[in-house]
Design a protein around this motif. Structure first.
Motif, mmCIF file in Angstrom:
data_model
loop_
_atom_site.group_PDB
_atom_site.id
_atom_site.type_symbol
_atom_site.label_atom_id
_atom_site.label_comp_id
_atom_site.label_asym_id
_atom_site.label_seq_id
_atom_site.Cartn_x
_atom_site.Cartn_y
_atom_site.Cartn_z
ATOM 1 N N PHE A 31 0.873 -1.174 0.000
ATOM 2 C CA PHE A 31 0.000 0.000 0.000
ATOM 3 C C PHE A 31 0.906 1.219 0.000
ATOM 4 N N ASP A 32 0.762 2.055 -1.009
ATOM 5 C CA ASP A 32 1.648 3.219 -1.186
ATOM 6 C C ASP A 32 3.123 2.805 -1.145
ATOM 7 N N GLY A 33 3.422 1.661 -1.739
ATOM 8 C CA GLY A 33 4.798 1.213 -1.862
ATOM 9 C C GLY A 33 5.329 0.472 -0.647
ATOM 10 N N GLN A 34 4.628 0.508 0.449
ATOM 11 C CA GLN A 34 5.074 -0.146 1.680
ATOM 12 C C GLN A 34 4.551 -1.584 1.692
ATOM 13 N N ALA A 35 5.433 -2.535 2.035
ATOM 14 C CA ALA A 35 5.023 -3.940 2.055
ATOM 15 C C ALA A 35 4.296 -4.275 3.352
ATOM 16 N N TYR A 36 3.221 -5.020 3.221
ATOM 17 C CA TYR A 36 2.461 -5.483 4.384
ATOM 18 C C TYR A 36 2.118 -6.951 4.164
ATOM 19 N N ALA A 37 1.673 -7.593 5.251
ATOM 20 C CA ALA A 37 1.144 -8.946 5.111
ATOM 21 C C ALA A 37 -0.170 -9.030 5.870
ATOM 22 N N GLY A 38 -1.104 -9.753 5.302
ATOM 23 C CA GLY A 38 -2.379 -10.007 5.969
ATOM 24 C C GLY A 38 -2.675 -11.486 5.873
ATOM 25 N N PHE A 39 -3.923 -11.852 6.090
ATOM 26 C CA PHE A 39 -4.330 -13.249 5.982
ATOM 27 C C PHE A 39 -5.384 -13.392 4.896
ATOM 28 N N ALA A 40 -5.446 -14.600 4.354
ATOM 29 C CA ALA A 40 -6.490 -14.887 3.377
ATOM 30 C C ALA A 40 -7.842 -14.599 4.027
ATOM 31 N N LEU A 87 -11.749 2.419 -5.517
ATOM 32 C CA LEU A 87 -12.304 1.236 -4.865
ATOM 33 C C LEU A 87 -12.320 1.478 -3.358
ATOM 34 N N ARG A 88 -13.351 1.015 -2.703
ATOM 35 C CA ARG A 88 -13.403 1.149 -1.256
ATOM 36 C C ARG A 88 -12.490 0.090 -0.643
ATOM 37 N N ALA A 89 -11.557 0.528 0.218
ATOM 38 C CA ALA A 89 -10.599 -0.408 0.821
ATOM 39 C C ALA A 89 -11.328 -1.510 1.568
ATOM 40 N N THR A 90 -12.552 -1.216 2.018
ATOM 41 C CA THR A 90 -13.335 -2.214 2.752
ATOM 42 C C THR A 90 -13.866 -3.304 1.834
ATOM 43 N N ALA A 91 -13.864 -3.043 0.525
ATOM 44 C CA ALA A 91 -14.432 -4.005 -0.420
ATOM 45 C C ALA A 91 -13.362 -4.636 -1.304
ATOM 46 N N VAL A 92 -12.082 -4.298 -1.049
ATOM 47 C CA VAL A 92 -10.994 -4.895 -1.833
ATOM 48 C C VAL A 92 -10.463 -6.098 -1.060
ATOM 49 N N GLU A 93 -10.576 -7.294 -1.661
ATOM 50 C CA GLU A 93 -10.014 -8.484 -1.015
ATOM 51 C C GLU A 93 -8.523 -8.517 -1.311
ATOM 52 N N ILE A 94 -7.712 -8.746 -0.292
ATOM 53 C CA ILE A 94 -6.275 -8.805 -0.591
ATOM 54 C C ILE A 94 -5.935 -10.154 -1.209
ATOM 55 N N HIS A 95 -4.950 -10.145 -2.085
ATOM 56 C CA HIS A 95 -4.406 -11.388 -2.626
ATOM 57 C C HIS A 95 -2.907 -11.202 -2.741
ATOM 58 N N GLU A 96 -2.196 -12.288 -2.873
ATOM 59 C CA GLU A 96 -0.733 -12.235 -2.941
ATOM 60 C C GLU A 96 -0.322 -11.297 -4.075
ATOM 61 N N GLY A 97 0.501 -10.318 -3.750
ATOM 62 C CA GLY A 97 1.020 -9.425 -4.792
ATOM 63 C C GLY A 97 0.143 -8.223 -5.079
ATOM 64 N N LEU A 98 -0.939 -8.048 -4.338
ATOM 65 C CA LEU A 98 -1.818 -6.894 -4.568
ATOM 66 C C LEU A 98 -1.029 -5.589 -4.401
ATOM 67 N N VAL A 99 -1.215 -4.653 -5.341
ATOM 68 C CA VAL A 99 -0.573 -3.342 -5.256
ATOM 69 C C VAL A 99 -1.681 -2.295 -5.216
ATOM 70 N N ALA A 100 -1.767 -1.598 -4.075
ATOM 71 C CA ALA A 100 -2.805 -0.570 -3.908
ATOM 72 C C ALA A 100 -2.141 0.738 -3.524
ATOM 73 N N ARG A 101 -2.786 1.830 -3.875
ATOM 74 C CA ARG A 101 -2.251 3.132 -3.440
ATOM 75 C C ARG A 101 -3.397 4.078 -3.089
ATOM 76 N N SER A 102 -3.029 5.062 -2.256
ATOM 77 C CA SER A 102 -4.024 6.037 -1.833
ATOM 78 C C SER A 102 -4.194 7.082 -2.929
ATOM 79 N N GLN A 103 -5.185 7.947 -2.771
ATOM 80 C CA GLN A 103 -5.553 8.890 -3.821
ATOM 81 C C GLN A 103 -5.656 10.308 -3.267
ATOM 82 N N ASN A 104 -5.793 11.236 -4.178
ATOM 83 C CA ASN A 104 -6.159 12.609 -3.829
ATOM 84 C C ASN A 104 -5.123 13.246 -2.905
#
Lengths: 957, 90
Positions: free
Chosen positions: A22-31, A84-101
């Motif tokens: 997210f915004d270039g920073q690596a994170y880990a979550g769970f399926a 996309l609403r972050a609450t409705a984006v399912e994470i998957h391996e390798g997902l690249v997301a960034r903030s806006q505005n």
């Protein structure tokens, strides 16, 4: 994994780690995590910047209602999806997301200067500020606003994905798979009905996913539904619109949640559009919690209590270690106690009501929660996260500081009546709920569960403004988070005279963001109600319209894009033209060969060559696209006599006639040459673009005005291939190919039709001319079209046969002054205007449009008439559509007396020719008129429209 | 998408099979030339355009291709009934 993930809680799969950035920073979550829950687990509170003030924002909700946390998700190769609403984006391996505005970064955003300039951006700011001077709008205001405006970036790369579409039919459609929706499905599962249950989330269960007590029931129920043969379960599917007669549009997301959706060429569709027709619809769409309106209610870390509960029990993530709850509703107490029991630190419950159910207070106190009843939050300390809140006692009006790291709002509940309202079901205000509830249905539909106002969360109060000891003019208390509308903006709009909620909405933009006011509409209504001193039901409610949540254009377009956007109709000879390198143009839905360039030729040169070939030798032209109607029956001649302007009854079999078709208003609708094949059979032709319209019009008269006539109409447009052979050598070319027809001019005169064979194929051979030259139109069954074309083309080689396209056809007909309906006419042109009086049967008592030819405005002077124009400079080709004036020196705006309808360079005549509709045109023949163009004026002389072979000497070759 | 009952097919079919064809029961005068300009104007241009119950023509153009009449409420957009061309106004 981090301090905010609570062991033993939540449905995420802790055995499957998922890495994303997210915004270039690596994170880990769970399926099973959403982007929102996975970031929350790492203590991230800052998710985005607001639209207008660029204020730092965190999560408000946990689902579709989220207004703040809008993110862009990369899809590779420069493709991305914004908003996309972050609450409705399912994470998957390798997902690249960034903030806006934000720029340059989410934490340091230069645009946030707007926040400090906020007092200069009140409601209606744009309407007030950018009015004058008018000339500034286009050059200054609009470009500046456009740079600032907009959420996220629009992708510039074409969407590489494809989208499917399907239909479904069922007796029962249930929308929303929370407890109420699942109950309804279980009830129907035992019947023979086809049942579809759809839910927008990755996992079915709705509110039950955040209630561990229901976990066993949920698993059992979903298993039973999955096994029921009559039940279809559609998850990740959003019902976005409810249309007439229980027709529901829904989009199913198929691949966005997959880490590896496969190579592009083999990939499943990204989304699928469902068009569902249901016998009955059950809406189990639930309710959305309302925020409370106070200063600082948008600081990251201030969120809905229900969202915090969902993150805790569904995802196993605590939104804070020491949270405070601001309640105006019993549900806030229940959530606070449930979270405290699960081990989350709950410091206090602040309730603005003066009385609260003692049982709730007792329970909270037993869990060590500080209960502040008849208190409000009046301020939040912290910028990118909550550090503490200022709480105010309503009796002494003194505030004190309460340390906490998150503030949860429980402002009551708004039933999700969006789809109900799409279906035009009525709503009734409920004082108990402080919300609109479904009232009378307009379709076969019922609401169940929370969206019907049925549940047991206890009561709340209607809250507009909360008590405060601050200067109301100095605080920003947000109502619409996504559009940055504050309580102040609503009261300003009321003060400035906005009386209807629809006006307030548009003036303040409340509810006009991509979340369509899911969390803001009711608060805005109550604030407006308080400002006006009127009860809410008298102020009304803004209209809900599809889509419920934003949908992709891809899903709506499906495969109807690019070459599949609409059918391309091709004649049987099209493939030959393609092999010859023809340049095409679209004509209605057809693609037609426009010209056949030889190496090095541009259109002008190719058309000049093709024109001369027809005039000097012979040209071959694919006229298959002409509309064709077979008119059969004892009353066929009577019918055509009533439809067309000219007489048809006396036309002998074997002869053709030019037919002019008017509307009942007297204006030209279509034309074409038609032949009488037998006493009871006509072969009609129409313009290429008019075929369907003409058939519809004829069917209309036949079925509804003259049902007594015994006539049948059949479209034969695609049954016949038509090869036009035009030029002095035409007869010599086909003579060796034709059997059973005497081609001599005496036996087969102009405007005659004969039946025989050509190249062994049965033909209706017309002797007609749209060029002024000797001409034949060879009609053969479509399947033989290319065969006969090739034979004729081969036979023509000895005579210099030349294929020509529609551009040459246009020039040749213009040289003869033949009109093209729709080009030289525009739906306001009568036969007299077009100089076609000769085609109107004066003695006929009636035909369609005849009475209108005597209307006062049709017989008045000054009507535009079709004339020819010859430019003073013969090399000057006028622009079609150019306006014509009598005096080029008059002041602007000039009086326009007509316009150019057709204009070409005529190789035959060695000069340009044009046709034009000019007021009183025929009385102006010989006059000079002027065509002003940028930087110059072109002068032309008015003529009649016949430019070539005035005697008609060339028709016999 | 609206459902329309075709009185010829006697079936309820989706709206995209049909085309609207203007107000119903406006018969073409038997002898237009006998009409005054005002009478012809009324036939040609003047339409009821009611709020509520509207008699109108539809064509089952992608079905049986027949024109028929319908009564539709212009406020609720609900079809009250459909009936064959030539039948009296209902």
């Amino acid at each position: 994994m981090s301090g905010y993930r609570i062991d033993g809680l939540g449905r995420v799969d802790r055995s499957r780690r998922v890495n994303f950035t997210f915004d270039g920073q690596a994170y880990a979550g769970f399926a099973g995590d959403s982007l929102a829950s996975a970031l929350l687990a790492h203590g991230v509170t800052l998710f985005g910047r607001s639209f207008k003030y660029h204020r730092p924002r965190g999560l408000l909700g946990a689902g579709a209602e989220e207004p703040n946390a809008l993110v862009t998700v990369e899809r590779g190769g420069g493709v991305f999806t914004p908003n996309l609403r972050a609450t409705a984006v399912e994470i998957h391996e390798g997902l690249v997301a960034r903030s806006q505005n934000r720029w340059p970064s989410l934490k340091t955003d230069f645009g946030s200067i707007n926040d400090r300039l906020g007092r200069f951006f009140p409601a209606g700011f744009y309407n007030k500020t950018f009015m004058w001077p008018r000339s500034f709008w286009e050059k200054l205001y609009e470009p500046a606003i456009r740079r600032m405006a907009g959420l996220g970036d629009a992708p510039t790369v074409a969407d590489p994905d494809h989208y499917a579409a399907t239909y479904a039919h069922c007796e029962l459609l249930i929308i929303g798979a929370g407890p109420a929706g699942i109950d309804a499905a279980l009830e129907a599962a035992g019947t023979k009905q086809r049942v579809i249950l759809i839910d927008e989330n990755a996992e079915m269960g709705g509110g039950a996913l955040a209630d561990p007590a229901l976990a066993a029931w949920l698993e059992r129920s979903l298993k039973a539904l999955a096994e029921a043969p009559n039940v279809t379960l559609l998850k990740r599917t959003t019902a976005f619109g409810y249309y007439h007669d229980n027709f529901i549009g829904a989009v199913e997301r198929l691949t966005d949640h997959l880490a590896n959706p496969g190579p592009q060429s083999l990939r499943a569709p990204r989304e699928q559009l469902w068009r569902i027709r249901a016998g009955e619809v059950v809406l189990a769409t639930g309710a959305i919690e309302r925020p409370l309106v106070f200063a600082g209610n948008d600081v990251p870390g201030v969120m809905l209590a229900s969202a915090a509960r969902t993150f805790l029990f569904r995802d196993g993530v605590a939104v804070g270690r020491n949270v405070a709850v601001m309640a105006a509703h019993d549900s806030g107490w229940k959530d606070a106690c449930a979270m405290a029991r699960a081990g989350m630190g709950v410091a206090a419950i602040i309730d603005c009501r003066s009385e609260v159910d003692p049982a709730l207070v007792q329970e909270a106190e037993s869990l060590g929660i500080d209960c502040l009843i008849h208190w409000s939050v009046v301020g939040v300390n912290g910028r990118h996260g909550v550090k503490s809140v200022q709480v105010l006692h309503h009796d002494d009006f003194l505030d004190r500081r309460l340390p906490c790291d998150a503030l949860l709002m429980a402002g009551g509940w708004t039933p999700s009546v969006h789809l109900w309202s799409h279906s035009l079901g009525s709503l009734a205000w409920s004082d108990d709920w402080g919300a609109y509830l479904p009232d009378k249905p307009n379709e076969k539909v019922r609401c169940v569960g929370a969206c019907a106002g049925k549940w047991s969360f206890g009561s709340g109060m209607n809250v507009g403004h909360l008590e405060t000891n601050r200067n109301p003019a100095a605080i920003k208390a947000f109502v619409d988070f996504q559009n940055d509308v504050t309580a102040k903006d609503i009261s300003l709009a009321v003060r400035e005279g906005m009386k209807s909620v629809e006006h307030i909405k548009r003036y303040t933009t409340n509810g006009m963001a991509t979340d369509q006011g899911k969390t803001s509409n009711l608060n805005a209504l109550q604030l407006a109600s308080a400002a006006m001193g009127k009860p809410v039901p008298e102020i009304g409610l803004t209209t809900f319209r599809p889509p419920y949540t934003p949908q992709t254009f891809g899903a709506l377009a499906g495969h109807a894009q690019g070459p599949l956007f609409q059918p391309t109709r091709k004649s049987p000879i099209d493939s030959w033209a393609e092999a010859q390198g023809a340049v095409y143009e679209p004509v209605a839905q057809w693609r037609r060969a426009r010209y056949f360039p030889k190496p090095g030729e541009d259109m002008h040169k190719a058309v000049a060559r093709e024109c001369l070939a027809v005039r000097e030798r012979v040209g071959i032209f694919d006229a298959s696209t002409l509309g064709k109607i077979e008119v059969i029956g004892p009353d066929a001649a009577e019918f055509l006599n009533r439809m067309y302007t000219n007489p048809w009854k006396a036309l002998e079999p074997g002869r053709c006639r030019y037919g002019l078709l008017l509307g009942e208003d007297g204006f030209i609708r279509d034309d074409g040459v038609s032949a009488r094949m037998a006493p009871d059979r006509f072969h009609l032709t129409t313009t290429t673009g008019g075929a369907a319209r003409v058939l519809n019009m004829m069917e209309d008269y036949l079925q509804t005005e003259w049902p007594d006539l015994d006539v049948w109409l059949t479209s034969t447009t695609e049954q016949w291939a038509v090869i036009a052979l035009q030029g002095p050598k035409a007869r010599e070319v086909i003579a060796p190919l034709v059997q059973g027809i005497d081609l001599s001019p005496e036996a087969f005169p102009h405007m005659a039709v004969r039946e025989g064979t050509i190249c062994g194929v049965p033909t209706r051979l017309f002797r007609v001319s749209f060029t002024g030259e000797l001409g034949f139109e060879i009609n053969v069954p479509a399947g033989f079209g290319r065969h006969v074309w090739e034979q004729v083309f081969a036979a023509g080689q000895a005579h210099g046969i030349t294929p020509y396209g529609t551009e040459t056809m246009h020039v040749l007909r213009a040289e003869k002054g033949f009109i093209i309906v729709g080009q030289d006419t525009d739906g306001t042109v009568t036969p007299h205007d077009a100089g076609l009086d000769w085609a109107v049967g004066k003695k006929k008592p009636d035909f369609v449009g005849k009475r209108s030819l005597a209307r006062p405005d049709i017989v008045a002077d000054g009507r535009k008439q079709l004339v020819g124009l010859l430019t003073d400079n013969p090399a000057e080709v006028l622009e079609e559509g150019a306006q014509i004036v009598a005096d080029p020196n008059q002041p602007v705006p000039m009086k326009m007396i007509g316009h150019v309808t057709s204009s070409y360079a005529s190789a035959t005549l060695g000069r340009s020719i044009a046709m034009a509709l000019v007021a009183d045109g025929r009385a102006r023949v010989g006059q000079k008129l002027h065509i002003p163009m940028p930087g110059r004026v072109i002068t032309a002389t008015v003529t009649d429209t016949l430019f070539y072979d005035r005697e008609g000497s060339r028709l016999d070759g | 998408m609206i459902l329309i009952h075709c009185p010829y097919c006697d079936e309820q079919r989706p709206g995209l099979e049909f085309a609207y064809a203007g107000e119903a029961h406006i018969a073409r005068p038997a002898d237009p030339s006998a009409l005054s300009d005002e009478e012809w104007e009324r036939f040609l241009f003047i339409r009821a355009n009611p709020r509520g119950r509207h008699h109108e023509r539809w064509r089952h153009i992608h079905g049986c291709a027949r024109f028929f009449n319908a009564v539709r409420d212009t406020v609720s957009d609900k079809f009250e009934l459909t009936y064959k061309a030539g039948e009296p106004r209902k």
